[in-house]
Design an enzyme around this catalytic site. Structure first.
Site, PDB file in Angstrom:
ATOM      1  CG  HIS A   1      -4.135  -9.708  15.642  1.00 44.07           C
ATOM      2  ND1 HIS A   1      -5.269 -10.400  15.958  1.00 44.07           N
ATOM      3  CD2 HIS A   1      -4.526  -8.632  14.929  1.00 44.07           C
ATOM      4  CE1 HIS A   1      -6.310  -9.762  15.450  1.00 44.07           C
ATOM      5  NE2 HIS A   1      -5.890  -8.691  14.821  1.00 44.07           N
TER       6      HIS A   1
ATOM      7  CG  LEU B   1      -2.055  -0.990   1.158  1.00 45.33           C
ATOM      8  CD1 LEU B   1      -2.849  -0.946   2.449  1.00 45.33           C
ATOM      9  CD2 LEU B   1      -2.954  -0.669  -0.016  1.00 45.33           C
TER      10      LEU B   1
ATOM     11  NE  ARG C   1      -5.393  -5.310  16.219  1.00 42.30           N
ATOM     12  CZ  ARG C   1      -5.139  -5.106  14.944  1.00 42.30           C
ATOM     13  NH1 ARG C   1      -3.911  -4.863  14.564  1.00 42.30           N
ATOM     14  NH2 ARG C   1      -6.103  -5.145  14.069  1.00 42.30           N
TER      15      ARG C   1
ATOM     16  NE  ARG D   1      -1.098  -2.051  12.727  1.00 48.21           N
ATOM     17  CZ  ARG D   1      -2.193  -2.722  12.337  1.00 48.21           C
ATOM     18  NH1 ARG D   1      -3.343  -2.087  12.180  1.00 48.21           N
ATOM     19  NH2 ARG D   1      -2.147  -4.010  12.123  1.00 48.21           N
TER      20      ARG D   1
ATOM     21  CB  SER E   1     -10.720  -9.953  10.540  1.00 44.61           C
ATOM     22  OG  SER E   1     -10.983  -8.612  10.871  1.00 44.61           O
TER      23      SER E   1
HETATM   24  C1  LIG Z   1      -3.090 -11.028   8.039  1.00 43.10           C
HETATM   25  C2  LIG Z   1      -3.003  -9.547   8.214  1.00 43.10           C
HETATM   26  C3  LIG Z   1      -4.157  -8.774   8.272  1.00 43.10           C
HETATM   27  C4  LIG Z   1      -4.080  -7.400   8.428  1.00 43.10           C
HETATM   28  N1  LIG Z   1      -5.247  -6.691   8.497  1.00 43.10           N
HETATM   29  C5  LIG Z   1      -5.182  -5.347   8.618  1.00 43.10           C
HETATM   30  C6  LIG Z   1      -6.381  -4.582   8.648  1.00 43.10           C
HETATM   31  O1  LIG Z   1      -7.497  -5.102   8.569  1.00 43.10           O
HETATM   32  N2  LIG Z   1      -6.279  -3.244   8.760  1.00 43.10           N
HETATM   33  C7  LIG Z   1      -5.067  -2.618   8.827  1.00 43.10           C
HETATM   34  O2  LIG Z   1      -5.037  -1.399   8.900  1.00 43.10           O
HETATM   35  N3  LIG Z   1      -3.919  -3.335   8.787  1.00 43.10           N
HETATM   36  C8  LIG Z   1      -3.941  -4.670   8.687  1.00 43.10           C
HETATM   37  N4  LIG Z   1      -2.769  -5.391   8.652  1.00 43.10           N
HETATM   38  C9  LIG Z   1      -1.480  -4.685   8.614  1.00 43.10           C
HETATM   39  C10 LIG Z   1      -1.210  -4.166   7.217  1.00 43.10           C
HETATM   40  O3  LIG Z   1      -1.662  -5.087   6.262  1.00 43.10           O
HETATM   41  C11 LIG Z   1       0.267  -3.933   6.955  1.00 43.10           C
HETATM   42  O4  LIG Z   1       0.845  -3.259   8.009  1.00 43.10           O
HETATM   43  C12 LIG Z   1       0.442  -3.077   5.717  1.00 43.10           C
HETATM   44  O5  LIG Z   1      -0.268  -3.606   4.645  1.00 43.10           O
HETATM   45  C13 LIG Z   1       1.902  -2.917   5.344  1.00 43.10           C
HETATM   46  O6  LIG Z   1       1.981  -2.250   4.107  1.00 43.10           O
HETATM   47  P1  LIG Z   1       3.348  -1.767   3.533  1.00 43.10           P
HETATM   48  O7  LIG Z   1       3.044  -1.133   2.227  1.00 43.10           O
HETATM   49  O8  LIG Z   1       4.063  -0.957   4.531  1.00 43.10           O
HETATM   50  O9  LIG Z   1       4.227  -3.086   3.321  1.00 43.10           O
HETATM   51  P2  LIG Z   1       3.959  -4.464   2.541  1.00 43.10           P
HETATM   52  O10 LIG Z   1       2.596  -4.588   2.018  1.00 43.10           O
HETATM   53  O11 LIG Z   1       4.498  -5.526   3.420  1.00 43.10           O
HETATM   54  O12 LIG Z   1       4.869  -4.352   1.261  1.00 43.10           O
HETATM   55  C14 LIG Z   1       6.252  -4.488   1.305  1.00 43.10           C
HETATM   56  C15 LIG Z   1       6.761  -4.409  -0.114  1.00 43.10           C
HETATM   57  O13 LIG Z   1       8.159  -4.275  -0.087  1.00 43.10           O
HETATM   58  C16 LIG Z   1       8.748  -5.167  -0.986  1.00 43.10           C
HETATM   59  N5  LIG Z   1      10.084  -5.424  -0.465  1.00 43.10           N
HETATM   60  C17 LIG Z   1      10.453  -5.669   0.826  1.00 43.10           C
HETATM   61  N6  LIG Z   1      11.779  -5.794   0.920  1.00 43.10           N
HETATM   62  C18 LIG Z   1      12.271  -5.622  -0.324  1.00 43.10           C
HETATM   63  C19 LIG Z   1      13.579  -5.639  -0.867  1.00 43.10           C
HETATM   64  N7  LIG Z   1      14.639  -5.857  -0.114  1.00 43.10           N
HETATM   65  N8  LIG Z   1      13.706  -5.438  -2.195  1.00 43.10           N
HETATM   66  C20 LIG Z   1      12.626  -5.229  -2.988  1.00 43.10           C
HETATM   67  N9  LIG Z   1      11.380  -5.189  -2.521  1.00 43.10           N
HETATM   68  C21 LIG Z   1      11.201  -5.378  -1.208  1.00 43.10           C
HETATM   69  C22 LIG Z   1       7.808  -6.332  -1.067  1.00 43.10           C
HETATM   70  O14 LIG Z   1       7.981  -7.020  -2.274  1.00 43.10           O
HETATM   71  C23 LIG Z   1       6.471  -5.612  -0.980  1.00 43.10           C
HETATM   72  O15 LIG Z   1       6.144  -5.136  -2.280  1.00 43.10           O
HETATM   73  C24 LIG Z   1      -2.827  -6.772   8.517  1.00 43.10           C
HETATM   74  C25 LIG Z   1      -1.675  -7.530   8.468  1.00 43.10           C
HETATM   75  C26 LIG Z   1      -1.754  -8.918   8.357  1.00 43.10           C
HETATM   76  C27 LIG Z   1      -0.507  -9.715   8.430  1.00 43.10           C
END
Ligand SMILES: Cc1cc2nc3c(=O)[nH]c(=O)nc-3n(C[C@H](O)[C@H](O)[C@H](O)COP(=O)(O)OP(=O)(O)OC[C@H]3O[C@@H](n4cnc5c(N)ncnc54)[C@H](O)[C@@H]3O)c2cc1C
Ligand code: SF4
Ligand code: FES
Lengths: 652, 258
Positions: free
Chosen positions: A280, A57, A344, A449, A298
């Protein structure tokens, strides 16, 4: 491990300039600050190139928005497609202070709830801004075609989530993360198609390149060919997610890791609050040793499900055979105001307490019940199915048990990491020109969080914050070219990456990277899990160091470095988890208070609740890398609370 | 062997890179817990291969809960295995019995070249998305979300389409390697919503044309639906075809009958 007890200095380290605007008018702080920042004029934006690592995201939204503004963007992910990022798995929803339900919500209330929910360990200015832009996220996502849940009038529906007494969570069935990511990915696609973003899939960033104290690019490894490449840019944005997999078992996707953040740390980015991890409360308990990950149910389930365990110890009866009077609805009993909707950390710790007491349920006695019988009797099975159908199906598939006819079994699991790279108000790390957004940074959630706030933060950072603040840095660089990848600084970084690859392939030990990851995870879970104490944390440091030594001598990495090799990918990530785990133990050791997800056994109230120590620990701990083999130095950013009154959290 | 453990025999496709011809290899997987998932079973097999200094089987997965679309195996000739509405990572060993013989292959299609063993490239699916899988709305330009009500049925139907995880099982299952189900899910997710209307005709034409550059022709077998872990409805293909025909006329009109 020798504990270096740094007494709190009570003043912020000069190395940590938070850049928080000096004003008491928090409501207008961000608006005014946007006006005071330098701008890059539209025609000049194309002269700047920005690298975005990560396409969850945070990364997708940032890359798309920067390209829309006219910057030249290169985006990287180790996945085969941007849309596979871990964000896709988020289920429950996203918060926003829209007050569509007319139930008293406001920007101020969301701000207040988030600071309180974070147990007063986050930066007020950042959180307020987050609450402000939350409303824009919903507008943006709806316009992109995110199919949010609607009521019969066609307007947006909401649900309520833990830690809040208003309904402000927007959702798309049980797949909110998927839908929001598909929205951000579609915006990214539009820019890929128009040439605004150059997309690099299946490339892993393995180093941050810094010259004369300024960011100049990254080094990547192509995961299909092994080719090591340099990429230069005026700025680098790390959107690489959290480090929850340091526990081995977590709800995170299998490939989530700390490598990008850790390598940036080694290049000068301070790592903040690594001890803060969210465990969680509602996950499916592990079933055996080969468990590869844990599945989250969830938290929205806590709206309708009631949590209980038998009053008796070691009660092996089926739930249905335990009469009402012999059940302990312990959250409702202890926290009458919030009941099953306590935050949580509180829910998790209470589950651990009852399981440790011997009142756990299920074949391994490693869970508590989450019971929908009352909700089904009240609303009907159809209504419950409409709300949670896919979650119930998921549960039934994994456990082989039907949650419509018997209560679910749940237990806490590592889920989210509040710590991460230290960033200022501009989301810039301590390395000028390197930014961290989304779960990879530390800034908005303090020590805990609230549910549905990570999606909000990732998209706030990517759509509405970073695209402004990065201009303030770039504006001064007008006319400066990028450091060419032919520069020796890149050659040196490339050589180091290549050497490391060869080193791992030549260890020729006897155990897989997976084996060491699993063993590391056990130590981290036992010693730096839901409850931590001095003795255990000191032992953790030693145990991790010993295991790491063995790992370096005895790991076996099969295959070669010139074709797809998931073992080789894994070994580098595990090696960085070792570094992080050591720092995590140390950070947890010196934070001699309980706060949010960090529960120090030594610091609790008479009732067993977490006891903060605001006099000594109302600060962010940001750790500076001092080179291989040397301990990191701790720096403190003091936290000031001018707009929220500090109180010991009480959800009674 | 505990009562929850089974022994199975696996025939696994091994292919050491895109240029290699590839072949099946047989492995005895002993004492596999029926509580583990299919991929956890493969993890165990791999750890044992590593113990014997043999190359582990390359396969891809990430979320292991049926949402990221990374896992992709043909199990006994069926994309994602025998259970309806499940991705490979959701398949559990309790589906199998002691003594079973299981064939494991990659998703096969001309446009999904094998990378190694069971891992394939599905980049062509992204290319279809690039062609029009978006609403052109730049950040910051959106009106208040409740200014555009979306009838609940439309939102629900769009969500049904949007549930597609982009795994490519529909392509792998199709005798013609067509990508109609995937493309129709993506097109309809946006074309069914008010927000997607301005670009509706342009979108469907661009996405279908791009699809045809890479994938085979649909001859209504319906195998895609059988394999789809999200049970994306075949109706979406009909909707897409209808929109495509209309688009061909409309787009010409819009472009001044060129
Ligand atoms: C099961 C689950 C349910 C959840 N439900 C919720 C919810 O309902 N509401 C809420 O607010 N939050 C929720 N969360 C938390 C939330 O989903 C995450 O915190 C959030 O999506 C993280 O987004 P991000 O963009 O920071 O990282 P991520 O989505 O983890 O993306 C990381 C990106 O970095 C890339 N990457 C990493 N390292 C490298 C590297 N060295 N080289 C190249 N690319 C790399 C990966 O390929 C990926 O594209 C949930 C989490 C989980 C585990
Ligand atoms: S339509 Fe179904 S099978 Fe095809 S990619 Fe989407 S989810 Fe996978
Ligand atoms: S691994 Fe994500 S869908 Fe199977």
């Amino acid at each position: 491990m020798t504990a270096t007890m740094e007494p709190s200095s009570k003043v912020s380290s000069p190395r940590l300039d938070s850049k928080v605007p000096q004003t008491d008018d928090i409501a207008n702080m961000w608006e005014n600050h946007k006006f005071s920042m330098k701008l890059v004029n539209p025609n000049n934006k194309r002269k700047f190139s920005v690298i975005v690592v990560g396409t969850g995201l945070a990364g997708s939204s940032a890359a798309a928005t920067l390209a829309e503004l006219g910057y030249k963007v290169k985006a990287f992910t180790f996945h085969d497609s941007p849309r596979r990022a871990h964000s896709i798995a988020a289920q429950g929803g996203i918060n926003a202070a829209k007050n569509y339900q007319n139930d008293g919500d406001s920007v101020h209330r969301l701000f207040y709830d988030t600071v309180k929910g974070g147990d007063y360990r986050s930066r007020e200015a950042n959180v307020h801004r987050l609450a402000e832009v939350s409303v824009n996220i919903i507008d943006q996502a709806a316009a992109q075609g995110v199919p949010f849940a609607r009521d019969y009038g066609g307007l947006l529906d909401n649900r309520s989530f833990g830690g809040a007494q208003v309904s402000r969570t927007f959702y798309a069935r049980g797949q909110t993360g998927q839908q929001l990511l598909l929205g951000a990915y579609s915006a990214l696609n539009r820019q890929i198609e128009s040439g605004g973003v150059e997309m690099h899939n299946r490339k892993e960033m393995l180093d941050l390149v810094v010259k004369d104290g300024q960011t100049c690019g990254i080094v990547t490894r192509d995961l299909l060919t092994g080719e090591v490449e340099s990429h230069s840019a005026h700025a680098v944005v790390l959107a690489t997610g959290g480090y929850g997999n340091v526990y081995y078992l977590s709800t995170n996707a299998m490939m989530c890791n700390v490598t990008a953040a850790w390598r940036a740390h080694r290049k000068g980015a301070f790592f903040a609050n690594p001890c803060y991890t969210q465990i969680h409360p509602t996950c499916i308990p592990a079933s055996d040793d080969h468990q590869s990950k844990l599945t989250l149910m969830s938290e929205s389930l806590r709206n309708d499900g009631r949590i209980w365990v038998p009053k008796e110890f070691d009660d092996s009866r089926l739930a249905a055979d335990i009469p009402e009077a012999e059940r302990d609805y312990y959250l409702e009993r202890k926290y009458p105001a919030f009941g099953n909707l306590v935050p949580r950390d509180v829910a998790s710790r209470n589950a651990k307490t009852v399981v440790d007491e011997g009142r756990g349920v299920g074949p391994l006695k490693n869970g508590v019940f989450l019971d929908f019988a009352d909700a089904i009797a009240r609303d009907g099975a159809e209504t419950i199915k409409a709300k949670y159908g896919n979650l119930f199906d998921m549960y039934a598939n994994i456990t082989g048990e039907d949650p419509y006819s018997r209560p679910m079994r749940i237990y806490p699991a590592t889920h989210y990491t509040m710590g991460g790279l230290w960033v200022d108000y501009h989301l810039q790390t301590t390395v000028p020109g390197t930014y961290a957004i989304g779960e990879a940074n530390f800034s908005d959630h303090g020590a805990n969080r609230l549910g549905a706030s990570a999606l909000m933060q990732g998209l706030a950072d990517g759509y509405f914050v970073l695209p402004y603040t990065i201009g303030d840095y770039l504006a001064d660089k007008l006319g400066d070219g990028v450091v060419p990848t032919s520069d020796p600084v890149f050659a040196a970084a490339e050589a180091e990456v290549a050497d490391q690859t060869n080193m791992w392939l030549s260890v020729n030990g006897t155990k897989s990277p997976e084996h060491y990851h699993r063993e590391l995870g056990k130590i981290v879970w036992d010693r730096i899990g839901m409850a931590r104490d001095k003795n255990g944390l000191e032992k953790a440091g030693d145990e991790i160091a010993t295991l790491e030594e063995e790992f370096r001598k005895n790991v076996r990495v099969m295959g070669d470095g010139t074709s797809m090799n998931t073992e080789l990918e894994k070994v580098g990530r595990v090696s960085d988890f070792f570094g992080l785990a050591k720092l995590k133990a140390r950070d947890a050791l010196v934070r001699e208070e309980s706060c949010g997800g960090h529960f120090r056994v030594e610091s609790q109230t008479e009732e067993g609740e977490a006891l903060r120590d605001d006099d000594n620990f109302s600060h962010v701990a940001a750790w500076e890398w001092n080179g291989e083999g040397a301990d990191q130095t701790k720096h403190e950013e003091q936290l000031e609370f001018k707009h929220v009154k500090l109180s010991q959290r009480s959800y009674k | 062997m505990s009562e929850n453990n089974i022994n199975i025999t696996l025939d696994v496709w091994r292919q050491n890179g895109p240029a290699d011809k590839g072949h099946f290899e047989t492995y005895e997987a002993k004492e596999i817990s029926t509580d583990s998932s299919f991929l956890e079973m493969l993890d165990v097999v791999n750890e044992r291969l590593i113990d014997d200094e043999k190359l582990p089987i390359t396969f891809e997965s990430d979320c292991r809960e049926g949402i990221c679309g990374t896992c992709s195996l043909m199990i006994n000739g069926q994309a994602h295995g025998p259970n309806k509405g499940q991705a490979t990572c959701q398949l559990h060993m309790r589906t199998f019995s002691d003594g079973d013989h299981i064939t494991v292959e990659p998703f096969r299609a001309a446009s999904f070249p094998v990378i190694k063993d069971l891992a394939v490239s599905r980049a062509a699916l992204d290319t279809i998305q690039h062609a029009g899988g978006y609403v052109s709305v730049s950040t910051g330009s959106a009106p208040d979300a409740n200014l555009t009500p979306v009838p609940k049925d439309a939102a629900d139907l769009a969500m049904d389409a949007a549930a597609c995880i982009g795994c490519g099982a529909c392509v792998a299952a199709c005798p013609n390697s067509a990508a109609q189900l995937f493309t129709s899910a993506k097109v309809n997710h946006l074309n069914l919503l008010p927000q997607g209307q301005s670009e509706r005709w342009k979108r469907v034409e661009a996405m279908v044309d791009t699809m045809e550059d890479y994938f085979g022709t649909c001859t209504n077998h319906g195998e895609c639906y059988e394999a789809c872990p999200k049970e994306i409805s075949l109706d979406f293909i009909a909707f897409m075809n209808r929109d495509y025909v209309k688009a061909k006329i409309k787009n010409r009109k819009l472009a001044g009958q060129k």
